[in-house]
Design an enzyme around this catalytic site. Structure first.
Site, short mmCIF file in Angstrom:
data_model
loop_
_atom_site.label_atom_id
_atom_site.label_comp_id
_atom_site.label_asym_id
_atom_site.label_seq_id
_atom_site.Cartn_x
_atom_site.Cartn_y
_atom_site.Cartn_z
N HIS A 8 0.84 -1.19 0.00
CA HIS A 8 0.00 0.00 0.00
C HIS A 8 0.88 1.24 0.00
CE1 HIS A 8 -3.50 -2.47 1.81
NE2 HIS A 8 -3.60 -2.39 0.50
N GLY A 55 -2.36 -1.98 -8.06
CA GLY A 55 -3.33 -2.77 -7.31
C GLY A 55 -4.77 -2.37 -7.55
N ASP A 60 -3.71 -6.59 -8.11
CA ASP A 60 -3.94 -7.61 -7.08
C ASP A 60 -4.59 -8.84 -7.69
OD1 ASP A 60 -3.02 -5.74 -5.21
OD2 ASP A 60 -5.05 -5.12 -4.64
#
Length: 139
Positions: A8, A55, A60
């Site tokens: 993140h 992501g 992801d």
């Protein structure tokens, strides 16, 4: 082994430092990453990384697809537990896939260090057995 890196935004500096610290261990493996994380790691190391989309844009899920096809051996995902993520369902699905397919998953630096220490000692040979069984089952 195939190793994926995900981080993140607030954890990207940490994952870059981690990759720098373990560069010699990682350089002999196939490395994958979501977009910006991979770009940042490659800028600070000599590691070659196959980069997927960011992501939130599907990266992801691209890593998840490799897990579902038994083509990922280890996932290092430095999560930010204090910031809400707009793509939280994708993150949850990725973690679930790691559990379903018995893929080692580190969500913080401490666990990642333990997994890479085990990798250095050759403690992931069981992944090769699982891959061979999967290939045999598909015949």
């Amino acid at each position: 082994m195939n190793i994926a890196f995900i981080a993140h935004d607030k954890k990207k500096d940490d994952i870059v430092r981690f990759a720098m610290a373990y560069e010699k261990v990682l350089e002999s493996h196939e490395l994958f990453s979501t977009g910006t994380t991979g770009k940042r790691i490659m800028a600070e190391t000599s590691l070659k990384i196959h980069r997927f989309k960011s992501g939130p844009l599907g990266g992801d899920q691209q890593v998840g697809a490799l897990i579902a096809d038994n083509k990922m051996d280890l996932v290092i995902f430095f999560k930010d537990p204090l910031t809400a993520q707009p793509h939280e369902p994708d993150i949850t699905a990725l973690i679930r896939l790691c559990d379903v397919y018995t893929i080692p998953l580190a969500t913080n630096m401490a666990t990642a260090e333990i997994l890479l220490s085990g990798l250095q000692r050759g403690e992931f040979k069981w992944r090769e057995i699982i891959k061979e069984e999967k290939q045999y089952d598909e015949l």
